[in-house]
Design a protein around this motif. Structure first.
Motif, PDB file in Angstrom:
ATOM      1  N   ARG A  78     -28.690  64.958  13.755  1.00 17.71           N
ATOM      2  CA  ARG A  78     -27.575  65.661  13.118  1.00 17.71           C
ATOM      3  C   ARG A  78     -27.851  67.160  13.216  1.00 17.71           C
ATOM      4  O   ARG A  78     -28.973  67.571  13.571  1.00 17.71           O
ATOM      5  CB  ARG A  78     -27.440  65.238  11.661  1.00 17.71           C
ATOM      6  CG  ARG A  78     -27.245  63.732  11.500  1.00 17.71           C
ATOM      7  CD  ARG A  78     -27.090  63.314  10.042  1.00 17.71           C
ATOM      8  NE  ARG A  78     -27.059  61.857   9.945  1.00 17.71           N
ATOM      9  CZ  ARG A  78     -28.121  61.084   9.706  1.00 17.71           C
ATOM     10  NH1 ARG A  78     -29.323  61.628   9.498  1.00 17.71           N
ATOM     11  NH2 ARG A  78     -28.002  59.769   9.647  1.00 17.71           N
ATOM     12  N   ARG A 203     -19.962  69.434  14.045  1.00 20.27           N
ATOM     13  CA  ARG A 203     -18.520  69.241  13.831  1.00 20.27           C
ATOM     14  C   ARG A 203     -17.772  69.823  15.023  1.00 20.27           C
ATOM     15  O   ARG A 203     -17.682  71.033  15.188  1.00 20.27           O
ATOM     16  CB  ARG A 203     -18.106  69.918  12.530  1.00 20.27           C
ATOM     17  CG  ARG A 203     -18.788  69.235  11.335  1.00 20.27           C
ATOM     18  CD  ARG A 203     -18.538  69.934  10.042  1.00 20.27           C
ATOM     19  NE  ARG A 203     -17.162  69.800   9.593  1.00 20.27           N
ATOM     20  CZ  ARG A 203     -16.767  69.969   8.334  1.00 20.27           C
ATOM     21  NH1 ARG A 203     -17.670  70.257   7.398  1.00 20.27           N
ATOM     22  NH2 ARG A 203     -15.512  69.852   8.015  1.00 20.27           N
ATOM     23  N   ALA A 354     -14.772  66.666   7.814  1.00 18.76           N
ATOM     24  CA  ALA A 354     -15.983  66.256   7.090  1.00 18.76           C
ATOM     25  C   ALA A 354     -16.071  64.731   6.962  1.00 18.76           C
ATOM     26  O   ALA A 354     -17.151  64.145   7.174  1.00 18.76           O
ATOM     27  CB  ALA A 354     -15.996  66.906   5.707  1.00 18.76           C
ATOM     28  N   ALA A 355     -14.935  64.064   6.650  1.00 22.34           N
ATOM     29  CA  ALA A 355     -15.002  62.618   6.423  1.00 22.34           C
ATOM     30  C   ALA A 355     -15.349  61.886   7.715  1.00 22.34           C
ATOM     31  O   ALA A 355     -16.239  61.019   7.751  1.00 22.34           O
ATOM     32  CB  ALA A 355     -13.657  62.128   5.880  1.00 22.34           C
ATOM     33  N   GLY A 358     -18.918  62.516   8.708  1.00 27.44           N
ATOM     34  CA  GLY A 358     -19.835  61.788   7.820  1.00 27.44           C
ATOM     35  C   GLY A 358     -19.940  60.318   8.228  1.00 27.44           C
ATOM     36  O   GLY A 358     -21.043  59.772   8.360  1.00 27.44           O
ATOM     37  N   LEU A 359     -18.784  59.678   8.460  1.00 28.91           N
ATOM     38  CA  LEU A 359     -18.797  58.267   8.879  1.00 28.91           C
ATOM     39  C   LEU A 359     -19.512  58.113  10.215  1.00 28.91           C
ATOM     40  O   LEU A 359     -20.318  57.202  10.421  1.00 28.91           O
ATOM     41  CB  LEU A 359     -17.358  57.756   9.036  1.00 28.91           C
ATOM     42  CG  LEU A 359     -16.632  57.383   7.754  1.00 28.91           C
ATOM     43  CD1 LEU A 359     -15.170  57.072   8.061  1.00 28.91           C
ATOM     44  CD2 LEU A 359     -17.301  56.156   7.120  1.00 28.91           C
ATOM     45  N   ASP A 361     -21.796  60.086  11.625  1.00 28.62           N
ATOM     46  CA  ASP A 361     -23.232  60.419  11.651  1.00 28.62           C
ATOM     47  C   ASP A 361     -24.074  59.542  10.729  1.00 28.62           C
ATOM     48  O   ASP A 361     -25.288  59.428  10.934  1.00 28.62           O
ATOM     49  CB  ASP A 361     -23.445  61.885  11.247  1.00 28.62           C
ATOM     50  CG  ASP A 361     -22.903  62.846  12.298  1.00 28.62           C
ATOM     51  OD1 ASP A 361     -22.377  62.367  13.327  1.00 28.62           O
ATOM     52  OD2 ASP A 361     -22.997  64.066  12.085  1.00 28.62           O
ATOM     53  N   HIS A 362     -23.433  58.922   9.709  1.00 30.30           N
ATOM     54  CA  HIS A 362     -24.243  58.142   8.769  1.00 30.30           C
ATOM     55  C   HIS A 362     -24.026  56.645   8.890  1.00 30.30           C
ATOM     56  O   HIS A 362     -24.827  55.865   8.402  1.00 30.30           O
ATOM     57  CB  HIS A 362     -23.986  58.628   7.334  1.00 30.30           C
ATOM     58  CG  HIS A 362     -24.497  60.027   7.139  1.00 30.30           C
ATOM     59  ND1 HIS A 362     -25.812  60.302   6.848  1.00 30.30           N
ATOM     60  CD2 HIS A 362     -23.875  61.234   7.265  1.00 30.30           C
ATOM     61  CE1 HIS A 362     -25.990  61.623   6.780  1.00 30.30           C
ATOM     62  NE2 HIS A 362     -24.823  62.200   7.028  1.00 30.30           N
TER      63      HIS A 362
END
Ligand SMILES: Cc1cc2nc3c(=O)[nH]c(=O)nc-3n(C[C@H](O)[C@H](O)[C@H](O)COP(=O)(O)OP(=O)(O)OC[C@H]3O[C@@H](n4cnc5c(N)ncnc54)[C@H](O)[C@@H]3O)c2cc1C
Length: 387
Positions: A78, A203, A354-355, A358-359, A361-362
């Protein structure tokens, strides 16, 4: 003796020409570049084991492995440098019998030209038209010359003239949504593992870094941007660097360490898979038929597989059109699968909310990378060459 004209002296055209030559074909390559040094340009390239395995079929695997830097690990990170996954590419490649390497593009190109013999390349003229009848295929060059032979191989890249002659229209190229800057520099930093490819996901932004031949560091920045953007003269390095403000300082260090003329900007274009790879005595290899985004680093690898598979199909077959169709059948689904995979990864790379990030990368990418490690990328690393 069967004679074939190869249009384009990129990685695909040169590999096809070497493979055809080794199969006993009299081959001539046409390229508008004025001389060999003008062909051997560019920065870095990552050749997966499948490409090196394919090169082994034309006697070049050991040379290419020796000229490159072995890539033992892929590290997926990341932007904050936390790990999303790690792939032991060295073991997976060894299990397939050939390493994965980082190379300087000029070094790769020069080796392919030497393997073919520079006298087989006709420099300084582009192919402007292609025609065929039942017995021969003929190209017309920009200097007015015409060359006839038993077949024509279009290896003339994304804006292929030969493809247009086969399909009746230019390739439907699409902008992927990402532009790229690439560079090559002498730069070292403790955060950079010399035997790893490190891929940082941000991003709408990625940075890929690995070492190539001669201890040089290659970097590739992929950035979400409108199409056809340009940099001011002498401003490519600054244009790339601005995207990495706030990122680890070694990325800025590597960009700063790259000489301005070496930084190259290009929009990332792609095609959709198609079934029509040729007709009669004409066929296509490489980006001319399957240009894909660089997200899985397989574009040139597939061009190499094409070239080797073409030599295998044509070798010893007196029915040339049948051999070309056999080659296309061997290659179509392999290239199409990788085109789809690279487009999917490209879309993930364009995420900038961001959402979504986040999904990605995590949840999503860590699972993808665990699957890659568990399967040792088996199908991915197995070339489709026919027999
Ligand atoms: C940013 C980026 C990074 C990449 N990284 C990797 C990577 O790490 N690994 C990987 O496997 N792939 C990578 N690729 C993809 C790879 O660069 C291409 O798939 C590969 O170079 C295609 O080779 P080619 O021989 O088909 O076409 P090209 O390299 O485009 O060569 C075409 C040749 O045809 C010639 N030509 C054009 N028109 C004519 C004409 N009318 N007559 C005669 N000759 C003509 C040109 O002069 C040129 O020499 C990357 C691509 C990009 C954009």
């Amino acid at each position: 003796m069967t004679s074939v004209t190869v249009v384009g002296a990129g990685v695909g055209g040169l590999t096809a020409a070497i493979a055809l030559d080794r199969a006993g074909v009299d081959v001539t390559v046409i390229d508008p570049a004025p001389h060999a040094d003008a062909l051997a340009l560019g920065s870095g390239i990552h050749l997966w084991s499948n490409a090196v395995q394919a090169l082994g079929r034309i006697g070049l695997a050991d040379d290419i492995a020796a000229l490159g830097n072995p890539i033992e690990t892929h590290r997926y990170l990341r932007a904050d440098q936390s790990a999303m996954g790690i792939f032991d590419v060295g073991s997976a490649s060894a299990a397939h019998g050939a390493p994965t390497v980082g190379l300087s593009r000029p070094v790769l190109h020069r080796r392919l030209i030497d393997a073919l013999g520079v006298d087989r390349i006709r420099f300084g003229a582009a192919v402007t038209a292609v025609e065929q009848d039942d017995a021969s295929a003929t190209v017309t060059l920009s200097d007015g010359a015409r060359i006839s032979g038993d077949a024509v191989v279009g290896a003339d890249g994304v804006s292929s003239t030969v493809r247009a002659a086969v399909t009746g229209s230019p390739a439907p190229l699409r902008y992927s949504g990402l532009t790229s800057w690439r560079g090559l520099c002498g730069y070292d930093h403790p955060a950079l593992d010399k035997q790893a490819m490190q891929i940082y996901w941000g991003r709408g932004l990625r940075m890929v870094m690995y070492q190539v031949s001669g201890g040089l560091l290659y970097w590739l920045a992929l950035v979400k941007a409108p199409p056809r953007g340009t940099d001011p003269v002498g401003g490519a390095r600054a244009a790339a660097r601005v995207h990495f403000d706030g990122w680890p300082e070694f990325m800025q260090g590597a960009i700063d360490a790259t000489e301005e003329p070496i930084v190259h900007r290009a929009d990332i274009l792609r095609m959709s898979p198609t079934n029509r790879w040729g007709s009669g005595r004409i066929t296509l290899v490489g980006d001319a038929i399957h240009a894909m985004t660089p997200d899985v680093a397989q574009g040139a690898c597939q061009a190499i597989e094409d070239g080797v598979a073409l030599g295998i199909a044509v070798g010893g077959d007196r029915d040339l059109p049948a051999a070309l169709r056999r080659y296309e059948k061997v290659r179509r689904s392999r290239a199409a699968g990788l085109m789809r995979m690279s487009t999917m990864i490209n879309r993930l790379g364009a995420l900038d909310g961001a959402a979504g990030v986040g999904l990605r990368d995590h949840l999503f990418l860590p699972v993808v990378y665990r699957m890659q490690a568990a399967t040792k990328a088996k199908g991915f690393l197995t070339p489709a060459l026919g027999s």
